[in-house]
Design an enzyme around this catalytic site. Structure first.
Site, PDB file in Angstrom:
ATOM      1  N   TYR A 182       2.370   2.192  16.558  1.00 52.13           N
ATOM      2  CA  TYR A 182       1.918   1.356  15.428  1.00 52.13           C
ATOM      3  C   TYR A 182       1.281   0.069  15.957  1.00 52.13           C
ATOM      4  O   TYR A 182       0.203  -0.337  15.521  1.00 52.13           O
ATOM      5  CB  TYR A 182       3.103   1.040  14.518  1.00 52.13           C
ATOM      6  CG  TYR A 182       2.767   0.100  13.377  1.00 52.13           C
ATOM      7  CD1 TYR A 182       1.884   0.485  12.370  1.00 52.13           C
ATOM      8  CD2 TYR A 182       3.325  -1.179  13.314  1.00 52.13           C
ATOM      9  CE1 TYR A 182       1.568  -0.383  11.328  1.00 52.13           C
ATOM     10  CE2 TYR A 182       3.027  -2.045  12.279  1.00 52.13           C
ATOM     11  CZ  TYR A 182       2.146  -1.642  11.290  1.00 52.13           C
ATOM     12  OH  TYR A 182       1.824  -2.502  10.257  1.00 52.13           O
ATOM     13  N   SER A 199      -1.359  -6.859  11.861  1.00 50.43           N
ATOM     14  CA  SER A 199       0.098  -7.046  11.759  1.00 50.43           C
ATOM     15  C   SER A 199       0.535  -7.945  12.907  1.00 50.43           C
ATOM     16  O   SER A 199      -0.158  -8.029  13.932  1.00 50.43           O
ATOM     17  CB  SER A 199       0.799  -5.693  11.888  1.00 50.43           C
ATOM     18  OG  SER A 199       2.182  -5.861  12.138  1.00 50.43           O
TER      19      SER A 199
HETATM   20  N1  LIG Z   1       4.742  -4.396   4.791  1.00 44.87           N
HETATM   21  C1  LIG Z   1       4.740  -5.012   5.969  1.00 44.87           C
HETATM   22  O1  LIG Z   1       5.779  -5.544   6.400  1.00 44.87           O
HETATM   23  C2  LIG Z   1       3.465  -5.117   6.756  1.00 44.87           C
HETATM   24  C3  LIG Z   1       3.451  -6.003   7.835  1.00 44.87           C
HETATM   25  C4  LIG Z   1       2.297  -6.117   8.589  1.00 44.87           C
HETATM   26  C5  LIG Z   1       1.191  -5.356   8.275  1.00 44.87           C
HETATM   27  N2  LIG Z   1       1.233  -4.488   7.233  1.00 44.87           N
HETATM   28  C6  LIG Z   1       0.017  -3.708   6.953  1.00 44.87           C
HETATM   29  O2  LIG Z   1      -0.397  -3.980   5.638  1.00 44.87           O
HETATM   30  C7  LIG Z   1      -1.081  -2.846   5.107  1.00 44.87           C
HETATM   31  C8  LIG Z   1      -0.473  -2.487   3.766  1.00 44.87           C
HETATM   32  O3  LIG Z   1       0.889  -2.203   3.976  1.00 44.87           O
HETATM   33  P1  LIG Z   1       1.974  -2.175   2.792  1.00 44.87           P
HETATM   34  O4  LIG Z   1       3.272  -2.497   3.421  1.00 44.87           O
HETATM   35  O5  LIG Z   1       1.484  -2.957   1.640  1.00 44.87           O
HETATM   36  O6  LIG Z   1       1.981  -0.610   2.496  1.00 44.87           O
HETATM   37  P2  LIG Z   1       2.384   0.259   1.214  1.00 44.87           P
HETATM   38  O7  LIG Z   1       3.063  -0.556   0.178  1.00 44.87           O
HETATM   39  O8  LIG Z   1       3.080   1.452   1.770  1.00 44.87           O
HETATM   40  O9  LIG Z   1       0.944   0.695   0.685  1.00 44.87           O
HETATM   41  C9  LIG Z   1       0.077   1.417   1.517  1.00 44.87           C
HETATM   42  C10 LIG Z   1      -1.215   1.626   0.794  1.00 44.87           C
HETATM   43  O10 LIG Z   1      -2.096   2.322   1.682  1.00 44.87           O
HETATM   44  C11 LIG Z   1      -2.489   3.527   1.059  1.00 44.87           C
HETATM   45  N3  LIG Z   1      -2.593   4.593   2.049  1.00 44.87           N
HETATM   46  C12 LIG Z   1      -1.687   4.921   2.995  1.00 44.87           C
HETATM   47  N4  LIG Z   1      -2.127   5.986   3.702  1.00 44.87           N
HETATM   48  C13 LIG Z   1      -3.324   6.315   3.179  1.00 44.87           C
HETATM   49  C14 LIG Z   1      -4.271   7.330   3.446  1.00 44.87           C
HETATM   50  N5  LIG Z   1      -4.080   8.247   4.407  1.00 44.87           N
HETATM   51  N6  LIG Z   1      -5.399   7.389   2.709  1.00 44.87           N
HETATM   52  C15 LIG Z   1      -5.597   6.494   1.729  1.00 44.87           C
HETATM   53  N7  LIG Z   1      -4.742   5.519   1.404  1.00 44.87           N
HETATM   54  C16 LIG Z   1      -3.614   5.439   2.122  1.00 44.87           C
HETATM   55  C17 LIG Z   1      -1.455   3.832   0.000  1.00 44.87           C
HETATM   56  O11 LIG Z   1      -2.075   4.586  -1.028  1.00 44.87           O
HETATM   57  P3  LIG Z   1      -1.254   5.646  -1.971  1.00 44.87           P
HETATM   58  O12 LIG Z   1       0.165   5.154  -2.038  1.00 44.87           O
HETATM   59  O13 LIG Z   1      -1.982   5.626  -3.273  1.00 44.87           O
HETATM   60  O14 LIG Z   1      -1.363   6.918  -1.299  1.00 44.87           O
HETATM   61  C18 LIG Z   1      -1.053   2.444  -0.465  1.00 44.87           C
HETATM   62  O15 LIG Z   1      -1.951   1.960  -1.436  1.00 44.87           O
HETATM   63  C19 LIG Z   1      -0.969  -1.753   6.162  1.00 44.87           C
HETATM   64  O16 LIG Z   1      -2.149  -1.720   6.930  1.00 44.87           O
HETATM   65  C20 LIG Z   1       0.210  -2.206   6.990  1.00 44.87           C
HETATM   66  O17 LIG Z   1       0.153  -1.710   8.306  1.00 44.87           O
HETATM   67  C21 LIG Z   1       2.341  -4.352   6.463  1.00 44.87           C
END
Ligand SMILES: NC(=O)c1ccc[n+]([C@@H]2O[C@H](COP(=O)([O-])OP(=O)(O)OC[C@H]3O[C@@H](n4cnc5c(N)ncnc54)[C@H](OP(=O)(O)O)[C@@H]3O)[C@@H](O)[C@H]2O)c1
Length: 238
Positions: free
Chosen positions: A149, A136
């Site tokens: 985080y 991130s």
């Molecule tokens: N969105 C942003 O602005 C952003 C920015 C920078 C980095 N990121 C990073 O990008 C990645 C994805 O983020 P996102 O925003 O796309 O998140 P999201 O839409 O909330 O999706 C998170 C995913 O991770 C899975 N997950 C979460 N906790 C878990 C656990 N304990 N065991 C197994 N699976 C788990 C969820 O599975 P289920 O829902 O099926 O449980 C879901 O598929 C993360 O690492 C996040 O830190 C996001």
């Protein structure tokens, strides 16, 4: 990427879902991981609609036993691993208790360590493989409300470089992609506000991150390893 198999963790939603569909569109067979089987089935439908194939494996990777058993539950070697599953927590540091703190590090850090260690061994034996960790911009710059985080995502950056050093000589590339704000499951108002702080003045769609993951994972990026690639609208550039 025809003939290659990719595992994307946290592929039932957001960036992971888009990455799974992207890799399938590039020809890979995709193992979709998440906790929610219904959303997993939906992503498999989306992959099929894009002309791809795959299957779903469920596990809560924050749980020690499920994490340890996960490589065996997947049951096959991978050509590509995308360590994407993760969660965030933003707020004043003294509002985050020890249990949620441990949960953040279990999900965002321990999972990357364990799955990379597990799957890279077989990649190294075969002399090739590509691992992409999702960090991130919070792993590069300080965010006042994201101390824990940001700590997890800085750990992902450090592990990316060290794993690249460990497995590079055996032909396994390990890189990280570091997104800025992306419209996923987070509060859209917060994502909008963060987007306005980037040079491009907006947040990203998940597909804009997924296309970079698809490139870094692919043989087209054959000379890139140990890199942390910002995909953040220039937020960390100045
Ligand atoms: N969105 C942003 O602005 C952003 C920015 C920078 C980095 N990121 C990073 O990008 C990645 C994805 O983020 P996102 O925003 O796309 O998140 P999201 O839409 O909330 O999706 C998170 C995913 O991770 C899975 N997950 C979460 N906790 C878990 C656990 N304990 N065991 C197994 N699976 C788990 C969820 O599975 P289920 O829902 O099926 O449980 C879901 O598929 C993360 O690492 C996040 O830190 C996001």
């Amino acid at each position: 990427m025809t003939g290659l198999t990719a595992l994307v963790t946290g592929a039932t939603s957001g960036i992971g879902r888009a990455a799974a569909i992207q890799l399938a569109a590039q020809g890979a067979r995709v193992i979709v991981h998440g906790r929610d089987a219904d959303r997993g089935a939906q992503v498999l439908d989306d992959i099929a609609a894009a002309g791809g194939t795959g299957r779903f494996v469920a596990a809560d990777l924050s749980q020690t036993l499920e994490l340890v058993d996960f490589p065996e539950a997947v049951g096959e070697a991978m050509d590509i691993l995308v360590n994407n599953a993760g969660r965030s927590w933003f707020g004043p540091s003294d509002a985050l208790g020890t249990t949620p703190f441990d949960g953040l590090f279990a999900t965002n850090v321990r999972t990357v360590f364990w799955l990379t260690t597990s799957f890279a061994k077989a990649m190294a034996r075969r002399g090739s493989g590509s691992i992409v960790n999702v960090s991130s911009m919070a792993g590069t710059i300080g965010l006042a409300s994201g101390v824990a985080y940001g700590g997890t995502k800085q750990a992902v950056v450090g592990m990316t470089r060290s794993f690249a050093a460990e497995f590079g000589p055996q032909g396994v590339r390990v890189n990280a992609v570091a997104p800025g704000p992306v419209y996923t499951s987070a509060d859209p108002a917060r994502t909008d506000a963060l987007g306005k702080t980037t040079l491009l003045g907006r947040a990203a769609q998940p597909e804009e991150i997924a296309r970079v993951i698809g490139f870094v994972a692919s043989p087209a990026a054959s000379y890139i390893t140990g890199a942390v690639i910002p995909v953040d609208g220039g937020r960390t550039a100045v």
